[in-house]
Design a protein around this motif. Structure first.
Motif, mmCIF file in Angstrom:
data_model
loop_
_atom_site.group_PDB
_atom_site.id
_atom_site.type_symbol
_atom_site.label_atom_id
_atom_site.label_comp_id
_atom_site.label_asym_id
_atom_site.label_seq_id
_atom_site.Cartn_x
_atom_site.Cartn_y
_atom_site.Cartn_z
ATOM 1 N N VAL A 1 70.125 18.692 19.468
ATOM 2 C CA VAL A 1 69.799 17.284 18.827
ATOM 3 C C VAL A 1 68.644 16.797 19.701
ATOM 4 C CG1 VAL A 1 70.215 14.962 18.138
ATOM 5 C CG2 VAL A 1 72.029 17.007 17.678
ATOM 6 N N LEU A 2 68.962 16.480 21.106
ATOM 7 C CA LEU A 2 67.876 16.010 21.875
ATOM 8 C C LEU A 2 66.484 16.605 21.714
ATOM 9 C CD1 LEU A 2 68.416 14.661 25.530
ATOM 10 C CD2 LEU A 2 66.581 16.122 25.074
ATOM 11 N N LEU A 3 66.591 18.053 21.882
ATOM 12 C CA LEU A 3 65.272 18.855 21.821
ATOM 13 C C LEU A 3 64.590 18.689 20.616
ATOM 14 C CD1 LEU A 3 66.292 22.234 23.430
ATOM 15 C CD2 LEU A 3 64.778 20.545 24.567
ATOM 16 N N THR A 4 65.395 18.589 19.371
ATOM 17 C CA THR A 4 64.699 18.511 18.206
ATOM 18 C C THR A 4 63.981 17.099 18.041
ATOM 19 O OG1 THR A 4 66.632 19.812 17.227
ATOM 20 C CG2 THR A 4 65.284 18.333 15.673
ATOM 21 N N VAL A 5 64.850 16.072 18.621
ATOM 22 C CA VAL A 5 64.224 14.505 18.360
ATOM 23 C C VAL A 5 63.093 14.625 19.482
ATOM 24 C CG1 VAL A 5 64.772 12.308 18.963
ATOM 25 C CG2 VAL A 5 66.281 13.746 17.824
ATOM 26 N N ALA A 6 62.774 15.265 20.336
ATOM 27 C CA ALA A 6 62.127 15.257 21.453
ATOM 28 C C ALA A 6 60.745 15.804 21.137
ATOM 29 C CB ALA A 6 62.323 15.756 22.871
ATOM 30 N N ILE A 7 60.811 16.900 20.166
ATOM 31 C CA ILE A 7 59.755 17.876 19.770
ATOM 32 C C ILE A 7 59.206 17.260 18.416
ATOM 33 C CG2 ILE A 7 59.052 20.016 19.139
ATOM 34 C CD1 ILE A 7 61.295 21.171 20.786
ATOM 35 N N ALA A 8 60.028 16.774 17.445
ATOM 36 C CA ALA A 8 59.622 16.282 16.201
ATOM 37 C C ALA A 8 58.367 15.439 16.296
ATOM 38 C CB ALA A 8 60.945 15.819 15.511
ATOM 39 N N PRO A 9 58.256 14.473 16.959
ATOM 40 C CA PRO A 9 56.847 13.609 16.914
ATOM 41 C C PRO A 9 55.838 14.280 17.059
ATOM 42 C CG PRO A 9 58.784 12.239 18.239
ATOM 43 C CD PRO A 9 59.280 13.997 18.193
ATOM 44 N N GLY A 10 55.692 15.219 18.002
ATOM 45 C CA GLY A 10 54.625 15.928 18.428
ATOM 46 C C GLY A 10 54.156 16.873 17.382
ATOM 47 N N LEU A 11 55.196 17.520 16.475
ATOM 48 C CA LEU A 11 54.833 18.411 15.505
ATOM 49 C C LEU A 11 54.531 17.490 14.315
ATOM 50 C CD1 LEU A 11 57.895 21.010 15.657
ATOM 51 C CD2 LEU A 11 55.547 21.257 16.501
ATOM 52 N N ALA A 12 55.118 16.446 14.067
ATOM 53 C CA ALA A 12 54.698 15.674 12.835
ATOM 54 C C ALA A 12 53.046 15.133 12.986
ATOM 55 C CB ALA A 12 55.634 14.532 12.676
ATOM 56 N N LEU A 13 52.905 14.624 14.100
ATOM 57 C CA LEU A 13 51.611 14.060 14.468
ATOM 58 C C LEU A 13 50.386 15.445 14.247
ATOM 59 C CD1 LEU A 13 52.249 11.799 17.532
ATOM 60 C CD2 LEU A 13 51.147 11.166 15.441
ATOM 61 N N PHE A 14 50.763 16.573 14.921
ATOM 62 C CA PHE A 14 49.979 17.495 14.830
ATOM 63 C C PHE A 14 49.647 18.024 13.525
ATOM 64 C CE2 PHE A 14 48.459 22.195 14.986
ATOM 65 C CZ PHE A 14 47.245 21.823 15.659
ATOM 66 N N SER A 15 50.609 18.045 12.537
ATOM 67 C CA SER A 15 50.554 18.637 11.389
ATOM 68 C C SER A 15 49.607 17.630 10.497
ATOM 69 C CB SER A 15 52.071 18.557 10.625
ATOM 70 O OG SER A 15 52.853 19.508 11.302
ATOM 71 N N PHE A 16 49.841 16.439 10.947
ATOM 72 C CA PHE A 16 49.157 15.446 10.223
ATOM 73 C C PHE A 16 47.455 15.485 10.397
ATOM 74 C CE2 PHE A 16 46.756 11.188 10.729
ATOM 75 C CZ PHE A 16 46.831 10.840 9.525
ATOM 76 N N PHE A 17 47.222 15.720 11.553
ATOM 77 C CA PHE A 17 45.592 16.288 11.871
ATOM 78 C C PHE A 17 45.300 17.523 11.290
ATOM 79 C CE2 PHE A 17 46.574 12.969 15.248
ATOM 80 C CZ PHE A 17 45.884 12.055 14.907
ATOM 81 N N TYR A 18 46.253 18.359 11.566
ATOM 82 C CA TYR A 18 45.993 19.839 11.018
ATOM 83 C C TYR A 18 45.695 19.863 9.542
ATOM 84 C CZ TYR A 18 46.733 24.722 10.207
ATOM 85 O OH TYR A 18 46.304 26.039 9.838
ATOM 86 N N LEU A 19 46.629 18.972 8.751
ATOM 87 C CA LEU A 19 46.448 19.020 7.239
ATOM 88 C C LEU A 19 45.316 18.263 6.598
ATOM 89 C CD1 LEU A 19 50.234 18.726 6.307
ATOM 90 C CD2 LEU A 19 48.856 20.983 6.222
#
Length: 228
Positions: free
Chosen positions: A3-21
């Motif tokens: 859970v901790l890893l998921t919560v820690a990684i999720a913001p970075g993935l979300a932000l990168f997806s935003f710029f990538y898309l």
């Protein structure tokens, strides 16, 4: 732990997806983007080690120099150096918007690993504030850095050295201001909110300019410069 890893990684993935898309003109090689993200993640360890050593050895007597200037300088310098040495002349860095993506990728690689360590130390309850402040600010610093590197490579009407310098100095200045606000006073949040709004506005303006340059580069390949 999962859970901790998921919560820690999720913001970075979300932000990168935003710029990538946001780039609808072409698809950047995912392997290169992943490698750039990994470069940023690896950078976390020597940077944190240097910060720890300098703090423990009390190299800087004033906390503002350590926490504001040294931290900002060392983080942005190493990200800039890797982008310049490893990715700037990469054949896959072939349009202005690539700079934005590579800048965001290396910064989010760093921010994600840093976020994991922070949440392990202080708990998952800090995850939301970490996502909207440190993680997002690192992403935006990276966007600004990558934008100017894109200009250094593709804006043939201007000095490459000038934009390479701005690729370091612009995010470094923003990072120092961010750090200064963060430790400046008891009610720092009232200054941080308008600063983060400005940072988002400024970064998205650079994203839009880079995307317009990409469109123009594709449509008018024979023009001297995609920038106006």
């Amino acid at each position: 732990m999962i859970v901790l890893l998921t919560v820690a990684i999720a913001p970075g993935l979300a932000l990168f997806s935003f710029f990538y898309l946001r780039n609808q003109m072409k698809t950047e090689p995912r392997k290169t983007l992943l490698q750039t993200f990994i470069y940023g993640a690896i950078l976390t360890f020597p940077i944190m080690f240097l910060q720890y050593v300098f703090k423990e050895e009390q190299v800087f007597t004033h906390p503002i120099i350590q926490e504001v200037f040294f931290t900002g300088i060392i983080e942005e310098f190493f990200k800039w150096l890797i982008l310049l040495l490893v990715l700037f002349n990469n054949v896959e860095f072939d349009d202005p918007y690539d700079g934005v993506l590579y800048g965001a990728a290396i910064s989010l690689g760093f921010a994600t690993v840093e976020n994991i360590f922070y949440l392990m130390s202080y708990g998952v309850h800090t995850a939301f504030l970490r996502a909207i402040l440190p993680v997002s600010s690192h992403a935006l610093f990276g966007v600004v850095m990558g934008y100017y590197l894109g200009r250094a490579k593709f804006d043939v009407s201007s000095s490459s050295i000038r934009f390479k310098s701005l690729a370091l100095l612009a995010p470094l200045t923003l990072h120092i201001v961010y750090n200064l606000i963060f430790i400046s006073q008891k009610h720092w949040v009232y200054i941080m909110i308008p600063f983060m709004l400005f940072l988002w506005w400024f970064s998205l303006k650079k994203v839009k300019t880079a995307h317009m340059a990409l469109v123009e580069l594709i449509v008018n390949k024979n023009k001297d410069s995609p920038y106006r």
